[in-house]
Design a protein around this motif. Structure first.
Motif, PDB file in Angstrom:
ATOM      1  N   THR A   1      -8.661 -15.132  -0.151  1.00  0.00           N
ATOM      2  CA  THR A   1      -8.456 -14.080  -1.152  1.00  0.00           C
ATOM      3  C   THR A   1      -8.581 -14.629  -2.572  1.00  0.00           C
ATOM      4  OG1 THR A   1      -6.052 -14.425  -1.255  1.00  0.00           O
ATOM      5  CG2 THR A   1      -6.881 -12.892   0.416  1.00  0.00           C
ATOM      6  N   LEU A   2      -8.798 -15.925  -2.711  1.00  0.00           N
ATOM      7  CA  LEU A   2      -8.891 -16.548  -4.030  1.00  0.00           C
ATOM      8  C   LEU A   2     -10.333 -16.933  -4.349  1.00  0.00           C
ATOM      9  CD1 LEU A   2      -5.826 -19.014  -3.959  1.00  0.00           C
ATOM     10  CD2 LEU A   2      -5.890 -16.631  -4.728  1.00  0.00           C
ATOM     11  N   SER A   3     -10.702 -16.803  -5.613  1.00  0.00           N
ATOM     12  CA  SER A   3     -11.993 -17.320  -6.061  1.00  0.00           C
ATOM     13  C   SER A   3     -11.915 -18.838  -6.109  1.00  0.00           C
ATOM     14  CB  SER A   3     -12.322 -16.781  -7.454  1.00  0.00           C
ATOM     15  OG  SER A   3     -11.452 -17.358  -8.433  1.00  0.00           O
ATOM     16  N   ARG A   4     -13.048 -19.483  -6.274  1.00  0.00           N
ATOM     17  CA  ARG A   4     -13.058 -20.945  -6.379  1.00  0.00           C
ATOM     18  C   ARG A   4     -12.207 -21.417  -7.561  1.00  0.00           C
ATOM     19  NH1 ARG A   4     -16.181 -25.577  -5.133  1.00  0.00           N
ATOM     20  NH2 ARG A   4     -16.314 -27.056  -6.855  1.00  0.00           N
ATOM     21  N   ASN A   5     -12.305 -20.735  -8.684  1.00  0.00           N
ATOM     22  CA  ASN A   5     -11.504 -21.125  -9.839  1.00  0.00           C
ATOM     23  C   ASN A   5     -10.016 -20.942  -9.585  1.00  0.00           C
ATOM     24  OD1 ASN A   5     -13.710 -21.887 -11.398  1.00  0.00           O
ATOM     25  ND2 ASN A   5     -13.949 -19.864 -12.329  1.00  0.00           N
ATOM     26  N   GLU A   6      -9.658 -19.848  -8.909  1.00  0.00           N
ATOM     27  CA  GLU A   6      -8.246 -19.615  -8.580  1.00  0.00           C
ATOM     28  C   GLU A   6      -7.734 -20.653  -7.597  1.00  0.00           C
ATOM     29  OE1 GLU A   6      -8.107 -14.743  -9.136  1.00  0.00           O
ATOM     30  OE2 GLU A   6      -8.664 -15.632  -7.198  1.00  0.00           O
ATOM     31  N   LEU A   7      -8.583 -21.030  -6.636  1.00  0.00           N
ATOM     32  CA  LEU A   7      -8.198 -22.048  -5.664  1.00  0.00           C
ATOM     33  C   LEU A   7      -7.962 -23.394  -6.354  1.00  0.00           C
ATOM     34  CD1 LEU A   7      -7.798 -22.364  -2.587  1.00  0.00           C
ATOM     35  CD2 LEU A   7     -10.167 -23.164  -2.458  1.00  0.00           C
ATOM     36  N   GLU A   8      -8.802 -23.717  -7.318  1.00  0.00           N
ATOM     37  CA  GLU A   8      -8.612 -24.958  -8.065  1.00  0.00           C
ATOM     38  C   GLU A   8      -7.307 -24.910  -8.859  1.00  0.00           C
ATOM     39  OE1 GLU A   8     -10.709 -27.813 -11.458  1.00  0.00           O
ATOM     40  OE2 GLU A   8     -11.795 -26.079 -10.676  1.00  0.00           O
ATOM     41  N   ARG A   9      -7.024 -23.785  -9.515  1.00  0.00           N
ATOM     42  CA  ARG A   9      -5.785 -23.680 -10.287  1.00  0.00           C
ATOM     43  C   ARG A   9      -4.565 -23.771  -9.377  1.00  0.00           C
ATOM     44  NH1 ARG A   9      -9.053 -20.043 -13.472  1.00  0.00           N
ATOM     45  NH2 ARG A   9      -8.360 -18.175 -12.342  1.00  0.00           N
ATOM     46  N   LEU A  10      -4.641 -23.141  -8.202  1.00  0.00           N
ATOM     47  CA  LEU A  10      -3.542 -23.213  -7.236  1.00  0.00           C
ATOM     48  C   LEU A  10      -3.304 -24.659  -6.810  1.00  0.00           C
ATOM     49  CD1 LEU A  10      -1.729 -21.386  -5.136  1.00  0.00           C
ATOM     50  CD2 LEU A  10      -3.475 -22.157  -3.526  1.00  0.00           C
ATOM     51  N   THR A  11      -4.389 -25.357  -6.478  1.00  0.00           N
ATOM     52  CA  THR A  11      -4.280 -26.734  -5.999  1.00  0.00           C
ATOM     53  C   THR A  11      -3.692 -27.647  -7.067  1.00  0.00           C
ATOM     54  OG1 THR A  11      -6.154 -26.444  -4.489  1.00  0.00           O
ATOM     55  CG2 THR A  11      -5.582 -28.708  -5.111  1.00  0.00           C
ATOM     56  N   ARG A  12      -4.190 -27.516  -8.281  1.00  0.00           N
ATOM     57  CA  ARG A  12      -3.699 -28.383  -9.358  1.00  0.00           C
ATOM     58  C   ARG A  12      -2.230 -28.091  -9.673  1.00  0.00           C
ATOM     59  NH1 ARG A  12      -7.544 -31.491 -11.687  1.00  0.00           N
ATOM     60  NH2 ARG A  12      -9.746 -30.939 -11.346  1.00  0.00           N
TER      61      ARG A  12
END
Length: 433
Positions: free
Chosen positions: A132-143
């Motif tokens: 449900t997350l975009s690539r940018n959202e996934l990166e922000r979540l991970t960081r």
């Protein structure tokens, strides 16, 4: 609640509910079965296995692409570090729970001890559907998640790796975030990284390759010829896909495969690589030449010699265990068999190669990656695979010997081997202060 666990309720940690222990109950039941078989000198220290060393629960807020804010629940659990730094994956899944992460961290403790790599057990997770997350959202979540659990991490403290819903890109973001906080590039803080960032050759297929090695060693001991053996695999992710290819290349027949898109069966055998291409291009298994799509529940009725559950936990229930027609079950997933189902399979003389040895190929090559990063000296893929084959075969042989000498199941034997190594380390270290 398993009867043997009732005394444990008297000292149940406040963050657990006796009404719903979840996957942690499965782990505890496995431990309780092993306790009477441990050396007398280790008995006073058994409680160490029943309690995680450290639990961190974090809020993971991110800004969505549309400007709104979302909050996710994250965990990092260190079950035991008596034998070395914590080691275990990061799971992104909408159904992740604390009980699940606790159980997964404990299984890592036992698994690392069984294959005798110098790690303890840990695990992490975020309650999120990554799709449900975009690539940018996934990166922000991970960081953000990495920054929240950063106080626990380090190449000599706790070393994450990919798991369900995460991959080498997520590990790259984690490594970069940790490194920025340290002011230097620290490649050894995670494993399962891209090759260009200190990842190891052979890591992608390592868990599936380990599943095959354990199946091969078990088949040899029960007189099952691998060439022509019928294999059914549940889960076509990283583990199941690699296992399917390696079994196929060894001459086995992949007669059934199940994943989120459905179940496909062919008595003549499936080409796993062609099947993956078809699934990616068509969105499912329907229409694959020479095969039929069957009901998902009928997967458990397929005639086969080797069954490989390589999806999620608790897939083999007592009812399904009554229907399985394989000669052996090789657990590619963590905790796929419920304790009650274990008893059913044992009663039906179906050999179960347990997860804590069968799927340890991934953490074994993660160990190789960690060592290579520390020394900045990297091995060829042939060297990696040879070392993996040897370690997995030796670990399985040790477990088989204990099972044979004590007339116990392979799972119980694996826990005897693993728990003994963990508790001996605990005894030798003593308590501080």
């Amino acid at each position: 609640m398993t009867a043997s666990l009732k005394p444990y309720l008297d000292s149940l940690p406040s963050y657990l509910s006796a009404d719903n222990l979840g996957p942690w109950e499965t782990y505890l039941a496995q431990v309780e079965k092993v306790v009477p078989m441990l050396e007398e000198s280790l008995q006073p220290h058994v409680e160490t296995l029943r309690r995680p060393k450290r639990i961190l629960i974090v809020d993971v807020p991110i800004r969505r692409d549309d400007g709104s804010y979302a909050h996710y629940e994250g965990y990092r659990v260190q079950h035991n570090t008596s034998r070395g730094p914590g080691k275990g994956g990061i799971r992104y899944h909408q159904d992740v729970t604390l009980s699940e992460v606790m159980a997964l961290s404990a299984w890592m403790t036992i698994k690392n001890a069984v294959v005798n790599v110098p790690f303890g057990g840990s695990k992490g997770g975020v309650r999120v559907d990554p799709n449900t997350l975009s690539r940018n959202e996934l990166e922000r979540l991970t960081r953000r998640y990495t920054s929240e659990v950063n106080i626990l991490l380090g190449p000599d403290k706790d070393i994450p790796a990919p798991d369900v819903g995460t991959n080498e890109q997520v590990m790259a973001w984690m490594m970069d975030t940790y490194s920025m906080d340290q002011g230097a590039t620290v490649t050894g803080v995670v494993t399962g990284k891209p090759i260009s960032l200190g990842g190891s050759l052979g890591r992608h297929d390592a868990t599936g390759r380990g599943v095959y090695v354990v199946a091969r060693e078990a088949a040899r001991r029960i007189g099952l010829e691998m060439k022509g053996a019928r294999v059914a695999i549940q889960g076509l992710g990283n583990v199941g896909d690699a296992a399917a290819r390696i079994f196929h290349n060894a001459g086995a027949k992949i007669v059934a495969v199940q994943d989120v898109s459905g179940t496909v069966h062919s008595g003549a055998g499936l080409d796993p690589q062609a099947l993956q291409v078809h699934r990616r291009t068509s969105g499912g298994f329907a229409g694959f030449p020479g095969a039929e799509v069957i009901d998902n529940e009928h997967f458990w009725d397929v005639d086969c010699d080797i069954l490989v559950p390589a999806a999620l936990e608790a897939q083999i229930t007592p009812g399904r265990a009554e229907r399985i027609k394989a000669r052996m079950v090789v657990e590619g997933a963590n905790g796929p068999t419920l304790p009650e189902a274990d008893e059913v399979l044992h009663g039906r003389n179906i050999l179960v190669c347990p997860d804590v040895v069968a799927n340890a190929g991934g953490v074994t090559v993660s160990y190789f990656e960690w060592v290579q990063d520390i020394y900045s000296f990297f091995w060829s893929e042939a060297e990696i695979n040879d070392r993996l084959d040897r370690i997995m075969a030796e670990a399985f042989a040790a477990v088989w010997e204990v099972a044979d000498s004590k007339a116990i199941t392979l799972r119980t034997a694996a826990y005897v081997v693993g728990a003994t190594r963990v508790l001996r380390a605990r005894v030798m270290r003593g308590l501080y202060p």
